[in-house]
Scaffold this motif. Structure first.
Motif, PDB file in Angstrom:
ATOM      1  N   ARG A  49       4.980  -8.530  -4.948  1.00 51.97           N
ATOM      2  CA  ARG A  49       5.884  -7.836  -4.485  1.00 51.97           C
ATOM      3  C   ARG A  49       5.968  -6.171  -4.973  1.00 51.97           C
ATOM      4  O   ARG A  49       6.148  -5.445  -4.022  1.00 51.97           O
ATOM      5  CB  ARG A  49       7.150  -8.527  -5.023  1.00 51.97           C
ATOM      6  CG  ARG A  49       7.658  -9.878  -4.255  1.00 51.97           C
ATOM      7  CD  ARG A  49       9.006 -10.382  -4.563  1.00 51.97           C
ATOM      8  NE  ARG A  49       9.221 -10.428  -5.868  1.00 51.97           N
ATOM      9  CZ  ARG A  49       9.141 -11.563  -6.686  1.00 51.97           C
ATOM     10  NH1 ARG A  49       8.421 -12.538  -5.962  1.00 51.97           N
ATOM     11  NH2 ARG A  49       9.325 -11.556  -7.853  1.00 51.97           N
ATOM     12  N   GLU A  50       5.620  -5.971  -6.054  1.00 52.17           N
ATOM     13  CA  GLU A  50       5.599  -4.558  -6.475  1.00 52.17           C
ATOM     14  C   GLU A  50       4.262  -3.950  -5.916  1.00 52.17           C
ATOM     15  O   GLU A  50       4.653  -2.702  -5.547  1.00 52.17           O
ATOM     16  CB  GLU A  50       5.445  -4.604  -7.850  1.00 52.17           C
ATOM     17  CG  GLU A  50       6.657  -4.946  -8.742  1.00 52.17           C
ATOM     18  CD  GLU A  50       6.987  -4.728 -10.435  1.00 52.17           C
ATOM     19  OE1 GLU A  50       6.010  -3.853 -10.635  1.00 52.17           O
ATOM     20  OE2 GLU A  50       7.817  -5.229 -11.012  1.00 52.17           O
ATOM     21  N   LEU A  51       3.264  -4.469  -5.628  1.00 52.88           N
ATOM     22  CA  LEU A  51       2.110  -3.961  -5.028  1.00 52.88           C
ATOM     23  C   LEU A  51       2.458  -3.629  -3.372  1.00 52.88           C
ATOM     24  O   LEU A  51       2.224  -2.547  -3.114  1.00 52.88           O
ATOM     25  CB  LEU A  51       0.906  -4.626  -4.866  1.00 52.88           C
ATOM     26  CG  LEU A  51       0.334  -4.791  -6.447  1.00 52.88           C
ATOM     27  CD1 LEU A  51      -0.813  -5.835  -6.452  1.00 52.88           C
ATOM     28  CD2 LEU A  51      -0.325  -3.368  -6.950  1.00 52.88           C
ATOM     29  N   LEU A  52       3.273  -4.523  -2.820  1.00 50.97           N
ATOM     30  CA  LEU A  52       3.926  -4.404  -1.605  1.00 50.97           C
ATOM     31  C   LEU A  52       4.634  -2.989  -1.420  1.00 50.97           C
ATOM     32  O   LEU A  52       4.454  -2.211  -0.591  1.00 50.97           O
ATOM     33  CB  LEU A  52       4.461  -5.444  -1.165  1.00 50.97           C
ATOM     34  CG  LEU A  52       5.101  -5.472   0.332  1.00 50.97           C
ATOM     35  CD1 LEU A  52       4.209  -4.994   1.423  1.00 50.97           C
ATOM     36  CD2 LEU A  52       5.972  -6.684   0.511  1.00 50.97           C
ATOM     37  N   ALA A  53       5.441  -2.692  -2.341  1.00 48.75           N
ATOM     38  CA  ALA A  53       6.373  -1.790  -2.352  1.00 48.75           C
ATOM     39  C   ALA A  53       5.456  -0.620  -2.552  1.00 48.75           C
ATOM     40  O   ALA A  53       5.792   0.431  -2.074  1.00 48.75           O
ATOM     41  CB  ALA A  53       7.397  -1.796  -3.578  1.00 48.75           C
ATOM     42  N   LEU A  54       4.604  -0.432  -3.181  1.00 55.37           N
ATOM     43  CA  LEU A  54       3.462   0.650  -3.521  1.00 55.37           C
ATOM     44  C   LEU A  54       2.898   0.887  -2.179  1.00 55.37           C
ATOM     45  O   LEU A  54       3.074   2.023  -1.816  1.00 55.37           O
ATOM     46  CB  LEU A  54       2.490   0.403  -4.770  1.00 55.37           C
ATOM     47  CG  LEU A  54       1.568   1.301  -4.984  1.00 55.37           C
ATOM     48  CD1 LEU A  54       1.232   1.535  -6.470  1.00 55.37           C
ATOM     49  CD2 LEU A  54       0.299   1.326  -4.245  1.00 55.37           C
ATOM     50  N   VAL A  55       2.371  -0.181  -1.796  1.00 59.22           N
ATOM     51  CA  VAL A  55       1.610   0.195  -0.352  1.00 59.22           C
ATOM     52  C   VAL A  55       2.461   0.759   0.729  1.00 59.22           C
ATOM     53  O   VAL A  55       2.043   1.589   1.440  1.00 59.22           O
ATOM     54  CB  VAL A  55       0.998  -1.346   0.204  1.00 59.22           C
ATOM     55  CG1 VAL A  55       0.417  -1.180   1.233  1.00 59.22           C
ATOM     56  CG2 VAL A  55      -0.092  -1.749  -0.770  1.00 59.22           C
ATOM     57  N   ARG A  56       3.761   0.343   0.714  1.00 65.11           N
ATOM     58  CA  ARG A  56       4.536   0.946   1.732  1.00 65.11           C
ATOM     59  C   ARG A  56       4.805   2.106   1.585  1.00 65.11           C
ATOM     60  O   ARG A  56       5.282   2.921   2.486  1.00 65.11           O
ATOM     61  CB  ARG A  56       5.903  -0.040   1.865  1.00 65.11           C
ATOM     62  CG  ARG A  56       5.783  -1.321   2.696  1.00 65.11           C
ATOM     63  CD  ARG A  56       6.967  -2.223   2.352  1.00 65.11           C
ATOM     64  NE  ARG A  56       6.821  -3.532   3.334  1.00 65.11           N
ATOM     65  CZ  ARG A  56       7.638  -4.616   3.169  1.00 65.11           C
ATOM     66  NH1 ARG A  56       8.583  -4.618   2.212  1.00 65.11           N
ATOM     67  NH2 ARG A  56       7.396  -5.553   3.669  1.00 65.11           N
ATOM     68  N   THR A  57       4.696   2.851   0.289  1.00 70.00           N
ATOM     69  CA  THR A  57       4.832   4.206   0.114  1.00 70.00           C
ATOM     70  C   THR A  57       3.738   4.937   0.626  1.00 70.00           C
ATOM     71  O   THR A  57       3.930   6.217   1.002  1.00 70.00           O
ATOM     72  CB  THR A  57       5.129   4.640  -1.268  1.00 70.00           C
ATOM     73  OG1 THR A  57       3.925   4.403  -1.939  1.00 70.00           O
ATOM     74  CG2 THR A  57       6.354   3.605  -2.104  1.00 70.00           C
ATOM     75  N   LEU A  58       2.640   4.230   1.048  1.00 69.01           N
ATOM     76  CA  LEU A  58       1.486   5.027   1.582  1.00 69.01           C
ATOM     77  C   LEU A  58       1.469   4.766   2.815  1.00 69.01           C
ATOM     78  O   LEU A  58       0.375   5.712   3.525  1.00 69.01           O
ATOM     79  CB  LEU A  58       0.118   4.288   0.884  1.00 69.01           C
ATOM     80  CG  LEU A  58       0.219   4.131  -0.665  1.00 69.01           C
ATOM     81  CD1 LEU A  58      -0.959   3.346  -1.069  1.00 69.01           C
ATOM     82  CD2 LEU A  58       0.110   5.527  -1.295  1.00 69.01           C
ATOM     83  N   ALA A  59       2.303   4.252   3.476  1.00 71.21           N
ATOM     84  CA  ALA A  59       2.117   4.125   4.988  1.00 71.21           C
ATOM     85  C   ALA A  59       2.664   5.514   5.733  1.00 71.21           C
ATOM     86  O   ALA A  59       3.469   6.236   5.314  1.00 71.21           O
ATOM     87  CB  ALA A  59       2.883   2.900   5.361  1.00 71.21           C
TER      88      ALA A  59
END
Length: 207
Positions: free
Chosen positions: A197-207
């Motif tokens: 879940r935390e990696l998902l939040a990180l990845v979404r900041t890169l979109a």
């Protein structure tokens, strides 16, 4: 997780090229463990024992980690490519629980993420840029733009809920054995969900 607006490359392409791939990192730990050793300058029976357990943990997670569908979709929809710089050591219990998940995410990205593993104690100048409350806590993930090697985000050394367990136990002055038992019990109950879940939040900041 945090983001960085600096335009200075974290390291040179030549330095990045010295990193271990996941396969080489795992092979190194396996070979050292077979000799009763571990990574890093400090060697002891206890560290060798931790490494033996960590090999088993990584083998299990390599086989069983199932990514959240939304995380898999997020990494595959990224437009940019990124280098994942990961600071770790073979004796680190948190790293054993987390590194296979990081690798699974990178593998699911179809090349949008490449992983580059650095041993903490062989790269202290790099490690000291990413201290946690003044300590060299690992694992540490630093996300770099692949073209410029400029940092865009970082994560680690463990999920927020696990970090809270760590802080509470440290305040209670528990032994290393008690700490390890409770922390790995937390990871077993969580089944990589908090990390993902935390990696998902990180990845979404890169979109």
């Amino acid at each position: 997780m945090s983001t960085n607006t600096s335009l200075t490359p974290v390291l040179t392409p030549e330095h990045l090229a010295t990193a271990y791939s996941y396969g080489r990192y795992r092979k190194l730990i396996d070979e050292l463990q077979a000799e009763g050793k571990t990574t890093g300058p400090q060697q002891s029976e206890a560290l060798s024992h931790y490494t033996h357990l960590n090999v088993q943990r990584m083998q299990r997670l390599d086989k069983t980690t199932q990514l959240l569908p939304e995380l898999r979709e997020a990494v595959q929809n990224l437009k940019q490519s990124y280098a994942w710089l990961i600071l770790t050591e073979g004796w680190c219990g948190d790293a054993a629980q987390i590194v296979p998940v990081l690798e699974a995410v990178a593998q699911a990205s179809h090349g949008r993420f490449t992983t580059h593993y650095f041993l903490r104690d062989e790269n202290l100048a790099l490690m000291d840029r990413y201290l946690t409350n003044g300590g060299r806590s690992i694992p540490k993930l630093v996300v770099l733009r692949a073209d410029t090697l400029v940092e865009v985000a970082q994560w680690g050394p463990r999920p927020a809920d696990a970090q809270q367990v760590f802080v509470e136990m440290k305040a209670q002055g528990v032994t290393k054995e008690e700490f390890a038992e409770k922390l790995h019990a937390w990871y077993a109950r969580d089944k990589t969900q908090a990390i993902q879940r935390e990696l998902l939040a990180l990845v979404r900041t890169l979109a």
